[in-house]
Design a protein around this motif. Structure first.
Motif, mmCIF file in Angstrom:
data_model
loop_
_atom_site.group_PDB
_atom_site.id
_atom_site.type_symbol
_atom_site.label_atom_id
_atom_site.label_comp_id
_atom_site.label_asym_id
_atom_site.label_seq_id
_atom_site.Cartn_x
_atom_site.Cartn_y
_atom_site.Cartn_z
ATOM 1 N N TYR A 49 0.798 13.115 -11.132
ATOM 2 C CA TYR A 49 1.073 14.101 -9.447
ATOM 3 C C TYR A 49 2.945 14.323 -9.587
ATOM 4 O O TYR A 49 3.215 14.904 -8.335
ATOM 5 N N ARG A 50 3.721 14.280 -10.490
ATOM 6 C CA ARG A 50 4.917 14.580 -10.107
ATOM 7 C C ARG A 50 4.666 16.558 -10.204
ATOM 8 O O ARG A 50 4.534 17.202 -10.895
ATOM 9 N N ARG A 51 6.304 16.550 -9.119
ATOM 10 C CA ARG A 51 5.954 18.269 -9.673
ATOM 11 C C ARG A 51 6.873 18.698 -10.872
ATOM 12 O O ARG A 51 8.104 18.119 -11.321
ATOM 13 N N THR A 52 6.084 19.206 -11.221
ATOM 14 C CA THR A 52 7.183 20.953 -12.349
ATOM 15 C C THR A 52 7.846 22.076 -12.047
ATOM 16 O O THR A 52 7.630 22.953 -10.699
ATOM 17 N N ALA A 53 8.489 22.312 -13.218
ATOM 18 C CA ALA A 53 8.926 23.715 -13.057
ATOM 19 C C ALA A 53 8.084 24.665 -12.395
ATOM 20 O O ALA A 53 8.444 25.660 -12.265
ATOM 21 N N THR A 54 7.013 24.761 -12.724
ATOM 22 C CA THR A 54 5.983 25.787 -12.655
ATOM 23 C C THR A 54 5.537 25.277 -11.390
ATOM 24 O O THR A 54 4.350 26.509 -10.957
ATOM 25 N N ASP A 55 5.471 24.292 -10.731
ATOM 26 C CA ASP A 55 4.176 24.179 -9.657
ATOM 27 C C ASP A 55 5.011 24.649 -8.495
ATOM 28 O O ASP A 55 6.419 24.669 -8.284
ATOM 29 N N THR A 56 4.118 26.319 -7.493
ATOM 30 C CA THR A 56 4.865 26.502 -6.590
ATOM 31 C C THR A 56 4.679 25.641 -5.423
ATOM 32 O O THR A 56 4.094 24.250 -5.487
ATOM 33 N N ASP A 57 4.886 25.544 -4.231
ATOM 34 C CA ASP A 57 4.854 24.228 -3.609
ATOM 35 C C ASP A 57 3.571 24.197 -2.677
ATOM 36 O O ASP A 57 3.463 23.142 -1.900
ATOM 37 N N ALA A 58 2.682 25.283 -3.135
ATOM 38 C CA ALA A 58 1.173 25.231 -2.018
ATOM 39 C C ALA A 58 0.843 23.602 -3.255
ATOM 40 O O ALA A 58 -0.223 23.231 -2.899
ATOM 41 N N GLU A 59 1.218 24.322 -4.245
ATOM 42 C CA GLU A 59 0.353 23.182 -5.871
ATOM 43 C C GLU A 59 1.394 21.781 -5.395
ATOM 44 O O GLU A 59 0.199 20.507 -5.806
ATOM 45 N N PHE A 60 2.053 22.232 -4.900
ATOM 46 C CA PHE A 60 2.762 20.255 -5.474
ATOM 47 C C PHE A 60 2.278 19.916 -3.624
ATOM 48 O O PHE A 60 1.699 18.536 -3.803
ATOM 49 N N ARG A 61 2.019 20.545 -2.777
ATOM 50 C CA ARG A 61 1.828 19.730 -1.996
ATOM 51 C C ARG A 61 -0.176 19.217 -2.310
ATOM 52 O O ARG A 61 0.167 18.468 -1.790
ATOM 53 N N ARG A 62 -0.995 19.940 -2.472
ATOM 54 C CA ARG A 62 -2.368 19.592 -3.072
ATOM 55 C C ARG A 62 -1.935 18.896 -4.277
ATOM 56 O O ARG A 62 -2.945 17.646 -3.425
ATOM 57 N N TYR A 67 -2.495 12.565 -4.437
ATOM 58 C CA TYR A 67 -1.960 11.390 -5.159
ATOM 59 C C TYR A 67 -2.151 10.238 -3.404
ATOM 60 O O TYR A 67 -2.249 8.918 -3.575
ATOM 61 N N GLY A 68 -2.268 10.669 -2.569
ATOM 62 C CA GLY A 68 -2.169 10.111 -0.862
ATOM 63 C C GLY A 68 -3.488 9.228 -1.358
ATOM 64 O O GLY A 68 -4.008 8.487 -1.203
ATOM 65 N N ALA A 69 -4.614 10.356 -1.143
ATOM 66 C CA ALA A 69 -5.820 10.100 -0.827
ATOM 67 C C ALA A 69 -6.280 9.055 -2.661
ATOM 68 O O ALA A 69 -6.575 7.891 -2.239
ATOM 69 N N ALA A 70 -5.390 9.188 -3.707
ATOM 70 C CA ALA A 70 -5.279 8.227 -4.980
ATOM 71 C C ALA A 70 -4.898 6.581 -4.276
ATOM 72 O O ALA A 70 -5.831 5.867 -4.654
ATOM 73 N N MET A 71 -4.204 6.974 -3.955
ATOM 74 C CA MET A 71 -3.298 5.964 -3.462
ATOM 75 C C MET A 71 -4.176 4.584 -2.357
ATOM 76 O O MET A 71 -3.656 3.292 -2.613
ATOM 77 N N ARG A 72 -4.480 5.581 -1.496
ATOM 78 C CA ARG A 72 -5.750 4.782 -0.951
ATOM 79 C C ARG A 72 -6.554 3.851 -0.972
ATOM 80 O O ARG A 72 -6.729 3.215 -0.888
ATOM 81 N N VAL A 73 -7.095 4.698 -2.180
ATOM 82 C CA VAL A 73 -8.007 4.042 -2.614
ATOM 83 C C VAL A 73 -7.861 3.040 -3.595
ATOM 84 O O VAL A 73 -8.546 1.131 -3.616
ATOM 85 N N VAL A 74 -6.098 3.249 -4.010
ATOM 86 C CA VAL A 74 -5.771 1.648 -5.031
ATOM 87 C C VAL A 74 -5.969 0.451 -3.721
ATOM 88 O O VAL A 74 -5.435 -0.806 -3.790
ATOM 89 N N ASN A 75 -5.173 1.149 -2.380
ATOM 90 C CA ASN A 75 -4.882 0.128 -1.652
ATOM 91 C C ASN A 75 -6.279 -0.089 -0.267
ATOM 92 O O ASN A 75 -6.066 -1.925 -1.051
ATOM 93 N N ALA A 76 -7.414 0.062 -0.876
ATOM 94 C CA ALA A 76 -8.409 -0.481 -0.593
ATOM 95 C C ALA A 76 -8.875 -1.056 -1.542
ATOM 96 O O ALA A 76 -9.417 -2.676 -1.058
ATOM 97 N N VAL A 77 -9.088 -1.184 -2.652
ATOM 98 C CA VAL A 77 -9.273 -1.863 -3.644
ATOM 99 C C VAL A 77 -8.536 -3.363 -3.666
ATOM 100 O O VAL A 77 -9.332 -4.597 -3.635
ATOM 101 N N ARG A 78 -6.994 -3.516 -3.891
ATOM 102 C CA ARG A 78 -6.205 -4.169 -3.253
ATOM 103 C C ARG A 78 -6.072 -5.410 -1.828
ATOM 104 O O ARG A 78 -6.743 -6.222 -2.370
ATOM 105 N N HIS A 79 -7.045 -5.363 -0.977
ATOM 106 C CA HIS A 79 -6.892 -5.218 -0.027
ATOM 107 C C HIS A 79 -8.492 -5.929 -0.096
ATOM 108 O O HIS A 79 -9.048 -7.082 0.598
ATOM 109 N N LEU A 80 -10.221 -5.214 -0.453
ATOM 110 C CA LEU A 80 -11.016 -5.918 -0.845
ATOM 111 C C LEU A 80 -11.336 -6.878 -1.682
ATOM 112 O O LEU A 80 -11.326 -7.943 -1.731
ATOM 113 N N ALA A 81 -10.064 -6.840 -2.506
ATOM 114 C CA ALA A 81 -9.766 -8.028 -3.463
ATOM 115 C C ALA A 81 -9.376 -9.358 -2.790
ATOM 116 O O ALA A 81 -9.474 -10.655 -3.303
ATOM 117 N N ALA A 82 -8.068 -8.962 -1.813
ATOM 118 C CA ALA A 82 -7.505 -10.287 -1.273
ATOM 119 C C ALA A 82 -8.330 -10.392 -0.488
ATOM 120 O O ALA A 82 -7.852 -12.383 -0.282
#
Length: 98
Positions: A49-62, A67-82
């Motif tokens: 999810y890194r910004r590339t040279a061709t990304d517009t501001d809207a694409e980068f916000r998307r 990325y934020g949604a994916a990391m929330r899932v990752v953190n939920a997996v960590r929480h459930l495992a612990a």
């Protein structure tokens, strides 16, 4: 020694595991597996999810939202495992009279 190795030895040894010992061993295995899974997923997401040279501001916000949604899932997996192993089910609250 990993939780997997201890579980394997416990299952293949001549001495049977007690219920409490088996539950503890399974909880350790679940925690270890969940942590490894979350770390692997986070590593896969790190460059996706890194910004590339061709990304517009809207694409980068998307990308940031995804990325934020994916990391929330990752953190939920960590929480459930612990979280500790639940040994009993909560009482079901129904108004049934039967």
């Amino acid at each position: 020694m990993s939780a997997y190795s201890r579980a394997y030895q416990g299952l293949t040894s001549d001495r049977p595991l007690g219920p409490g010992e088996a539950a503890q061993l399974l909880a350790e295995l679940r925690q270890e597996t969940g942590t490894e899974l979350a770390d692997a997923i986070e590593k896969q997401l790190s460059g996706k999810y890194r910004r590339t040279a061709t990304d517009t501001d809207a694409e980068f916000r998307r990308k940031r939202r995804q990325y934020g949604a994916a990391m929330r899932v990752v953190n939920a997996v960590r929480h459930l495992a612990a979280s500790p192993l639940r040994t009993s089910m909560p009482n079901q609250r129904t108004r049934s009279t039967s």
